[in-house]
Design a protein around this motif. Structure first.
Motif, PDB file in Angstrom:
ATOM      1  N   PHE A   1      -3.369  -2.909  -4.804  1.00 13.66           N
ATOM      2  CA  PHE A   1      -3.278  -4.175  -4.079  1.00 13.66           C
ATOM      3  C   PHE A   1      -4.548  -4.396  -3.270  1.00 13.66           C
ATOM      4  N   VAL A   2      -5.250  -5.515  -3.525  1.00 16.96           N
ATOM      5  CA  VAL A   2      -6.459  -5.853  -2.772  1.00 16.96           C
ATOM      6  C   VAL A   2      -6.375  -7.306  -2.312  1.00 16.96           C
ATOM      7  N   THR A   3      -7.016  -7.615  -1.193  1.00 18.90           N
ATOM      8  CA  THR A   3      -7.080  -8.993  -0.701  1.00 18.90           C
ATOM      9  C   THR A   3      -8.530  -9.353  -0.405  1.00 18.90           C
ATOM     10  N   HIS A   4      -8.827 -10.639  -0.542  1.00 18.65           N
ATOM     11  CA  HIS A   4     -10.163 -11.157  -0.244  1.00 18.65           C
ATOM     12  C   HIS A   4     -10.013 -12.443   0.562  1.00 18.65           C
ATOM     13  N   ASP A   5     -10.893 -12.621   1.540  1.00 12.75           N
ATOM     14  CA  ASP A   5     -10.852 -13.801   2.401  1.00 12.75           C
ATOM     15  C   ASP A   5     -12.281 -14.178   2.750  1.00 12.75           C
TER      16      ASP A   5
ATOM     17  N   PRO B   1      -7.926  -5.073 -10.145  1.00 16.05           N
ATOM     18  CA  PRO B   1      -7.925  -3.798  -9.418  1.00 16.05           C
ATOM     19  C   PRO B   1      -7.336  -2.676 -10.272  1.00 16.05           C
ATOM     20  N   SER B   2      -7.800  -1.467 -10.028  1.00 17.95           N
ATOM     21  CA  SER B   2      -7.212  -0.330 -10.728  1.00 17.95           C
ATOM     22  C   SER B   2      -5.800  -0.101 -10.225  1.00 17.95           C
ATOM     23  N   ARG B   3      -4.965   0.520 -11.058  1.00 11.42           N
ATOM     24  CA  ARG B   3      -3.595   0.812 -10.636  1.00 11.42           C
ATOM     25  C   ARG B   3      -3.585   1.820  -9.480  1.00 11.42           C
ATOM     26  N   GLU B   4      -4.668   2.562  -9.318  1.00 13.51           N
ATOM     27  CA  GLU B   4      -4.752   3.502  -8.201  1.00 13.51           C
ATOM     28  C   GLU B   4      -4.810   2.760  -6.861  1.00 13.51           C
ATOM     29  N   HIS B   5      -5.612   1.673  -6.833  1.00 11.69           N
ATOM     30  CA  HIS B   5      -5.681   0.881  -5.607  1.00 11.69           C
ATOM     31  C   HIS B   5      -4.472  -0.041  -5.501  1.00 11.69           C
TER      32      HIS B   5
ATOM     33  N   ALA C   1       0.842  -1.203   0.000  1.00 14.56           N
ATOM     34  CA  ALA C   1       0.000   0.000   0.000  1.00 14.56           C
ATOM     35  C   ALA C   1       0.875   1.249   0.000  1.00 14.56           C
ATOM     36  N   ASP C   2       1.945   1.202   0.789  1.00 18.95           N
ATOM     37  CA  ASP C   2       2.879   2.332   0.802  1.00 18.95           C
ATOM     38  C   ASP C   2       3.546   2.497  -0.564  1.00 18.95           C
ATOM     39  N   ARG C   3       3.883   1.366  -1.191  1.00 17.63           N
ATOM     40  CA  ARG C   3       4.523   1.433  -2.504  1.00 17.63           C
ATOM     41  C   ARG C   3       3.589   2.060  -3.538  1.00 17.63           C
ATOM     42  N   GLN C   4       2.310   1.703  -3.454  1.00 14.22           N
ATOM     43  CA  GLN C   4       1.334   2.288  -4.391  1.00 14.22           C
ATOM     44  C   GLN C   4       1.149   3.778  -4.113  1.00 14.22           C
ATOM     45  N   LYS C   5       1.175   4.153  -2.836  1.00 17.19           N
ATOM     46  CA  LYS C   5       1.050   5.562  -2.472  1.00 17.19           C
ATOM     47  C   LYS C   5       2.207   6.371  -3.059  1.00 17.19           C
ATOM     48  N   HIS C   6       3.417   5.830  -2.969  1.00 11.80           N
ATOM     49  CA  HIS C   6       4.580   6.514  -3.527  1.00 11.80           C
ATOM     50  C   HIS C   6       4.503   6.586  -5.053  1.00 11.80           C
ATOM     51  N   ALA C   7       3.969   5.527  -5.678  1.00  6.28           N
ATOM     52  CA  ALA C   7       3.820   5.526  -7.132  1.00  6.28           C
ATOM     53  C   ALA C   7       2.844   6.615  -7.580  1.00  6.28           C
TER      54      ALA C   7
ATOM     55  N   ARG D   1      12.567   8.666 -17.369  1.00  5.88           N
ATOM     56  CA  ARG D   1      11.999   7.456 -17.977  1.00  5.88           C
ATOM     57  C   ARG D   1      11.883   6.348 -16.920  1.00  5.88           C
ATOM     58  N   ILE D   2      12.908   6.241 -16.061  1.00  2.00           N
ATOM     59  CA  ILE D   2      12.851   5.254 -14.975  1.00  2.00           C
ATOM     60  C   ILE D   2      11.741   5.611 -13.988  1.00  2.00           C
ATOM     61  N   ALA D   3      11.615   6.909 -13.693  1.00  2.00           N
ATOM     62  CA  ALA D   3      10.577   7.357 -12.761  1.00  2.00           C
ATOM     63  C   ALA D   3       9.181   7.077 -13.315  1.00  2.00           C
ATOM     64  N   LYS D   4       9.006   7.245 -14.629  1.00  2.00           N
ATOM     65  CA  LYS D   4       7.703   6.976 -15.240  1.00  2.00           C
ATOM     66  C   LYS D   4       7.338   5.506 -15.130  1.00  2.00           C
ATOM     67  N   ALA D   5       8.345   4.638 -15.326  1.00  2.00           N
ATOM     68  CA  ALA D   5       8.089   3.198 -15.196  1.00  2.00           C
ATOM     69  C   ALA D   5       7.706   2.847 -13.764  1.00  2.00           C
ATOM     70  N   ALA D   6       8.397   3.464 -12.782  1.00  2.00           N
ATOM     71  CA  ALA D   6       8.094   3.200 -11.370  1.00  2.00           C
ATOM     72  C   ALA D   6       6.713   3.707 -10.989  1.00  2.00           C
ATOM     73  N   ALA D   7       6.286   4.805 -11.594  1.00  2.00           N
ATOM     74  CA  ALA D   7       4.988   5.398 -11.275  1.00  2.00           C
ATOM     75  C   ALA D   7       3.826   4.589 -11.834  1.00  2.00           C
ATOM     76  N   ASP D   8       4.128   3.692 -12.784  1.00  2.00           N
ATOM     77  CA  ASP D   8       3.073   2.895 -13.399  1.00  2.00           C
ATOM     78  C   ASP D   8       2.444   1.927 -12.411  1.00  2.00           C
ATOM     79  N   GLY D   9       3.263   1.456 -11.431  1.00  2.00           N
ATOM     80  CA  GLY D   9       2.724   0.566 -10.401  1.00  2.00           C
ATOM     81  C   GLY D   9       2.302  -0.789 -10.950  1.00  2.00           C
ATOM     82  N   SER D  10       1.420  -1.460 -10.223  1.00  2.00           N
ATOM     83  CA  SER D  10       0.947  -2.779 -10.617  1.00  2.00           C
ATOM     84  C   SER D  10      -0.428  -3.008 -10.007  1.00  2.00           C
ATOM     85  N   SER D  11      -1.108  -4.042 -10.472  1.00  2.00           N
ATOM     86  CA  SER D  11      -2.409  -4.421  -9.927  1.00  2.00           C
ATOM     87  C   SER D  11      -2.309  -5.842  -9.405  1.00  2.00           C
ATOM     88  N   ILE D  12      -2.450  -5.993  -8.098  1.00  2.00           N
ATOM     89  CA  ILE D  12      -2.270  -7.298  -7.462  1.00  2.00           C
ATOM     90  C   ILE D  12      -3.535  -7.643  -6.678  1.00  2.00           C
ATOM     91  N   ASN D  13      -4.113  -8.785  -7.002  1.00  2.00           N
ATOM     92  CA  ASN D  13      -5.334  -9.258  -6.365  1.00  2.00           C
ATOM     93  C   ASN D  13      -5.022 -10.580  -5.674  1.00  2.00           C
TER      94      ASN D  13
END
Length: 411
Positions: free
Chosen positions: A385-389, A379-383, A290-296, A318-330
């Motif tokens: 990382f999400v978990t479900h249980d 999940p959107s790249r804005e969120h 979550a912190d990593r996504q916030k920084h992105a 260019r490196i910063a743009k790639a880092a800002a792209d983030g990821s979507s993890i469910n």
């Protein structure tokens, strides 16, 4: 085939999975509890969900070998064969327990007794196709000690069992990426044996499950390895390390629950200690991501103020743009919940009936999770990382129901 699990209703339609870049299966260590993971795999097979990457530790590594070492249509049958081979069939003690089933008051006591009996037999006699007591035990000063022999049990039979139920050419050349964790005894470092880097053999999987002092260290290329659970029992971080800029769906199958009751006796303490020691740290990882996504997101906002010609030409941006792209993890979290009759021996209680019960629980938990179709949206790249249980949802609904009942009684 014989001894099949009972049938319960299956999903009425095939699961329409969104297009993820990676579908990963994360299998925790937990000994005899591992048949819960086999039930999860059966549910995924019903829904035609194919993992692209499996990461396992200890019994999770052994299940990984069976899954990746068989074609999709053969996996459940191979898992049945493997678990039937290493678990003892019902004996007269288990039959006595079955006869008590109509008497609820006695059943709980009998189940505890028969479970302890089965665990005691495993300690005294070993398990067929898995491990046998080492007789005589090597003694310092009397024997020339070999690291591969200093253990209470001999696991040589496990190699033949793995070769019988898994095709290692398929493991290495098939479509699934495989990673299994073990600890280098000399350095103390956790390593992952990965079929994208080396060719895997049965010893890599046996090393992942070589829990000392019960099981011996496994020698691979001149180094000795122990169970990966000594350092990290959940290989989630191995998947996440390469999740950058991907849409990833992860089925994390845990055999130990971090949450539990406060112990009231010494046996409870022993069980609770294992739960805490071997459970995953998903919440800590969630907070980190979550912190990593916030920084992105922050980096993405900063980049909006950089002139376009500078952002395109300067390598730093260019490196910063790639880092800002983030990821979507469910992450869909499937956690085995302790049965009331179980205790600290649950990870080496290999009775046939208990194995079937664990399997059915995994099958039901995964089917219930797959019923929540909205959980599987990317999940959107804005969120990020999400978990479900499913157990967390059930607990929430139960609490709501209790509060509603309380309000009705007070009205």
């Amino acid at each position: 085939m014989r001894n099949e699990l009972k049938e319960i209703s299956r999903p009425s339609d095939e699961f329409a999975m969104p297009r993820y870049d990676e579908i990963a299966l994360v299998l925790q260590g937990g000994g005899a509890l591992g048949s819960y993971q086999a039930g999860v795999v059966e549910s995924l097979a019903e829904a035609r969900i194919e993992p692209t990457w499996i990461a396992g530790v200890s019994i999770g590594a052994l299940n990984t070998a069976i899954i990746a070492g068989n074609a999709p249509e053969d996996r459940v049958r191979a898992l049945h064969g493997f678990w039937n081979a290493i678990c003892r069939p019902r004996d007269w003690v288990a039959n006595a327990g079955a006869l008590m089933l109509p008497y609820a008051g006695l059943n709980e006591l009998v189940r505890k007794w028969t479970s302890n009996w089965a665990a005691g037999r495993a300690l005294a006699e070993g398990q067929p196709g898995f491990f046998v007591p080492r007789i005589p035990l090597p003694l310092a000063g009397l024997d020339r000690l070999d690291p591969a022999r200093v253990s209470y049990y001999d696991t040589a039979a496990l190699k033949a069992t793995l070769l019988n139920y898994a095709d290692f050419d398929r493991i290495n050349d098939g479509p699934i990426r495989v990673s299994v964790g073990a600890v280098n005894v000399r350095t103390g470092n956790l390593v992952y044996f990965d079929n994208t880097r080396i060719r895997l053999v049965p010893e890599h999987f046996m090393a992942s499950g070589a829990l000392p002092p019960g099981f011996p260290a496994i020698e691979i290329d001149g180094e000795y390895y122990w169970d990966g659970g000594l350092v990290s029992n959940t290989p989630l971080t191995e998947i996440l390390a390469e999740a950058e800029h991907k849409n990833s769906l992860i089925f994390q199958v845990d055999l130990w629950s971090a949450r539990g009751k406060t112990p009231v006796d010494f046996l409870d303490i022993s069980e609770r200690t294992k739960d805490i020691q071997y459970s995953s740290r998903t919440r800590a990882i969630t907070d980190l991501l979550a912190d990593r996504q916030k920084h992105a997101r922050l980096l993405k906002e900063v980049l909006k103020h950089v002139p376009e010609n500078v952002a395109k030409t300067d390598p730093i941006f260019r490196i910063a743009k790639a880092a800002a792209d983030g990821s979507s993890i469910n992450v869909v979290h499937l956690i085995y919940k302790n049965k009331s009759y179980e205790g600290s021996s649950k990870d080496f209680e290999f009775s046939f009936d208990t194995m079937r019960e664990h399997w059915q629980t995994g099958l039901d938990d995964c089917r219930n999770s797959l019923a929540h179709r909205d959980w599987f949206d990317i999940p959107s790249r804005e969120h990020g990382f999400v978990t479900h249980d499913v157990h967390r949802v059930e607990a929430h609904l139960r609490t709501k129901g209790e509060h509603a009942l309380g309000r009705a009684l007070r009205a």
